[in-house]
Design an enzyme around this catalytic site. Structure first.
Site, PDB file in Angstrom:
ATOM      1  N   ALA A   9       4.627 -26.261   2.927  1.00 56.85           N
ATOM      2  CA  ALA A   9       5.422 -26.148   1.703  1.00 56.85           C
ATOM      3  C   ALA A   9       4.594 -26.482   0.471  1.00 56.85           C
ATOM      4  O   ALA A   9       3.745 -27.377   0.500  1.00 56.85           O
ATOM      5  CB  ALA A   9       6.634 -27.084   1.770  1.00 56.85           C
ATOM      6  N   CYS A  10       4.848 -25.736  -0.593  1.00 59.81           N
ATOM      7  CA  CYS A  10       4.310 -26.095  -1.904  1.00 59.81           C
ATOM      8  C   CYS A  10       5.446 -25.946  -2.908  1.00 59.81           C
ATOM      9  O   CYS A  10       6.588 -25.692  -2.531  1.00 59.81           O
ATOM     10  CB  CYS A  10       3.097 -25.252  -2.283  1.00 59.81           C
ATOM     11  SG  CYS A  10       3.473 -23.524  -2.680  1.00 59.81           S
ATOM     12  N   ASP A  11       5.135 -26.125  -4.168  1.00 60.12           N
ATOM     13  CA  ASP A  11       6.188 -26.141  -5.172  1.00 60.12           C
ATOM     14  C   ASP A  11       6.925 -24.817  -5.263  1.00 60.12           C
ATOM     15  O   ASP A  11       8.151 -24.763  -5.268  1.00 60.12           O
ATOM     16  CB  ASP A  11       5.594 -26.505  -6.539  1.00 60.12           C
ATOM     17  CG  ASP A  11       6.657 -26.873  -7.551  1.00 60.12           C
ATOM     18  OD1 ASP A  11       7.558 -27.645  -7.199  1.00 60.12           O
ATOM     19  OD2 ASP A  11       6.597 -26.393  -8.690  1.00 60.12           O
ATOM     20  N   GLY A  53       6.237 -22.064  -3.134  1.00 61.59           N
ATOM     21  CA  GLY A  53       6.325 -21.375  -1.851  1.00 61.59           C
ATOM     22  C   GLY A  53       5.538 -20.091  -1.802  1.00 61.59           C
ATOM     23  O   GLY A  53       5.804 -19.245  -0.948  1.00 61.59           O
ATOM     24  N   ILE A 113       9.417 -25.925  -1.604  1.00 59.47           N
ATOM     25  CA  ILE A 113      10.029 -27.195  -1.177  1.00 59.47           C
ATOM     26  C   ILE A 113      11.549 -27.068  -1.112  1.00 59.47           C
ATOM     27  O   ILE A 113      12.195 -27.538  -0.168  1.00 59.47           O
ATOM     28  CB  ILE A 113       9.640 -28.331  -2.151  1.00 59.47           C
ATOM     29  CG1 ILE A 113       8.179 -28.745  -1.932  1.00 59.47           C
ATOM     30  CG2 ILE A 113      10.545 -29.539  -1.970  1.00 59.47           C
ATOM     31  CD1 ILE A 113       7.927 -29.604  -0.734  1.00 59.47           C
TER      32      ILE A 113
END
Length: 569
Positions: free
Chosen positions: A377-379, A381, A410
């Site tokens: 996951a990242c901020d 996506g 996220i």
């Protein structure tokens, strides 16, 4: 405070990010067919204004409402937004970013108030009219209240921007933008602030410099080049590949760890960012739409006719200044900057704190199909998590684990067993999936951090494989917090009625749980799915890990009682 700002910024950017394809389509139509475009065409140029004034704001509003309350929230949010749009002479992007989430929040509250109060068989009627009446009221509110407020706010921001431009001070934005990017606020800044401002400017002038303030890859390119020449250890070794991905792939997050290793280098980034803005201001550079990701390819694709020279010079100038300043800073103040060593130390310290040896991967050839799930996951996506997920998947397969690691924003994380994310996003990941084990990383390029994670996952897989019983029947406390959903073909009348009945039966059995209803095609990842027997195969295809209860009668009766008994044991 940082997490709150990130969360708010992520919410703003998440309304815009899924609509980027539409922005690109609009930008290309604008660049090609307006009177000053590449291929002027009066007929096709008529597409430009309706897309900007109606389509793009409504898409943003729908996404905002959908984030709050799914499709119903998106629909009511879009209705509210049309009230804002219809009353204004200018594109209402900021108004859409207000009306969309407001509509989603309102329908969510209305549905909660109606929960358990609708007579059986009237669910579809009540649901349709509640959303319609609420949309009617919010459209009026949007036209009479939200639109005038947004016009005042937009005019105030436009005046502020005009003042900065007239006084030659627009470059000051880089003093705030570059540090904020390193705190992973890049998507919030670009799509939550600069994109709406830029689109308003495009409506007036045909291009905007705002699309180039955050997305300019020049400052990051200069920093990475400086590390390549004057860095040490793996920071120096990984800089060339990071340069390629940052400049051509547009994933700016790659250079953030390099800044955090030597925070003094933020001065070089600010100097580079300011240079890029100044050059674009002097030479008249601008884009016709948002360039996302911030890749040289995307930027040149969105470049306004006549702006190519200015844009290219601004990127090269920003890179040159960032490179020069950071070379001096790294020579004078640079630390060892060995990311591999730092990551290895973290892994060793973690193992020692548990009294464990550094875990070893699965032996070559011992392919194992794990029963657990992993997500990256990242901020937003997109860029960072997509790259990280691909790297981890390759490492897992090389270690003998037959598993694909998907990537998410996220906010969209499903229920999984393990989550890999940047250390600054750990708290938000825990909030979204509290039961998951989280692996924090400092560098999306991976290295020993990914090796340590793979080793841990291999040990977990070996433990599962060695068990004589499948994971699903291991002795464990009965799960209390399960999720269930009711599905029919359209997700409206039949499933709404069935979901209401199931919710009442669960509550009568002493379990406080609301059973939502969906169309088969919109089913989320849940533990139990209740649907008609003719739809079982489609439900299983959509949610393969769920237990599916087939029924023959949506009115319920003994079938529903049997489901409640089996679920609750």
């Amino acid at each position: 405070m940082k997490q709150k700002v990130q969360k708010f910024g992520r919410f703003l950017s998440a309304m815009v990010m899924p609509c980027i394809s539409a922005f690109i389509a609009w930008g290309l139509i604008t660049a090609f067919f307006i009177p000053d475009g590449w291929l002027p065409n009066a007929t096709l140029a008529q597409i430009v204004d309706p897309m900007q004034r109606y389509l793009l704001p409504i898409l943003i509003a729908f996404m905002g409402g959908h984030m709050v309350d799914g499709n119903r929230g998106g629909m009511v949010g879009a209705i509210a937004a049309i009230g804002v749009i219809a009353g204004a002479e200018q594109p209402m992007f900021i108004g859409a970013m207000i009306a969309g989430p407001l509509g989603g929040w309102c329908i969510k509250k209305v549905d909660a108030w109606l929960d358990g109060k609708i007579p059986n068989g009237f669910e579809m009627l009540v649901n349709n009219f509640s959303a319609g009446i609420l949309g009617f009221l919010l459209a009026i509110l949007g036209c009479m209240v939200i639109e005038p407020v947004c016009v005042v706010a937009t005019n105030a921001m436009a005046s502020g921007v005009t003042w900065l431009v007239n006084h030659g001070l627009l470059w000051l934005t880089s003093v705030l933008v570059e540090p904020a990017k390193v705190l992973f606020l890049n998507n919030a800044i670009n799509h939550g602030i600069f994109t709406p401002l830029g689109l308003d400017q495009v409506a007036e002038t045909g291009k905007s410099i705002f699309f180039l303030i955050e997305s300019n890859p020049g400052p990051g390119l200069g920093l990475l080049a400086a590390y390549w020449l004057f860095g040490k250890g793996s920071a120096k070794d990984s800089a060339p590949s990071a340069m390629i991905i940052e400049f051509f792939g547009g994933i700016h997050e790659l250079y953030f760890p390099f800044v955090l290793m030597n925070p003094i280098t933020i001065l070089g980034l600010i100097a580079g960012g300011c240079t890029g803005v100044i050059l674009n201001s002097l030479l008249g550079g601008g884009l016709v739409s948002a360039a996302s990701p911030g890749s040289i390819i995307a930027i040149l694709s969105m470049c306004a006719p006549g702006s190519y020279f200015a844009v290219i010079v601004s990127i090269l100038g920003a890179a040159a200044v960032s490179f020069g300043v950071n070379c001096v800073l790294l020579k004078a103040f640079g630390k060892e900057g060995d990311m591999e060593k730092a990551s290895k130390d973290v892994q060793n310290s973690k193992s020692k704190s548990k009294g464990q040896a550094v875990p070893a991967p699965v032996a070559a050839g011992a392919a194992i199909k794990p029963s657990f799930t992993v997500a990256f996951a990242c901020d937003a996506g997109m860029g960072s998590s997509a790259m990280g997920a691909a790297a981890v998947t390759k490492k897992l397969k090389a270690a003998g684990l037959d598993i694909n690691v998907p990537h998410y924003a996220i906010n969209d994380l499903p229920e999984v067993d393990y989550i890999i994310t940047h250390e600054s996003l750990v708290d938000r990941a825990k909030e979204k999936v509290p039961g998951a084990k989280i692996f924090p990383v400092t560098n999306f390029m991976g290295g020993t951090e990914y090796d340590g994670i793979v080793a841990d996952l291999c040990n977990a897989a070996k433990g599962n494989a060695a068990s004589s019983e499948p994971k699903a029947v291991e002795a464990a406390p009965k799960k209390k917090n399960f999720t269930a959903a009711f599905a029919c073909d359209a997700g409206m009348g039949s499933s709404a009625m069935g979901a209401a009945v199931m919710t009442k039966k669960f509550k009568a059995a002493g379990v406080e749980i609301s059973v939502p209803h969906y169309a088969i095609n919109d089913l989320p990842d849940v533990d139990y799915v209740i649907t008609h027997e003719s739809l079982v195969d489609r439900a299983r295809e959509k949610v393969p890990n769920a237990k599916i209860f087939p029924i023959t009668n949506f009115m319920g009766g003994p079938e529903y009682d049997a489901i409640v008994k089996e679920v609750l044991g």
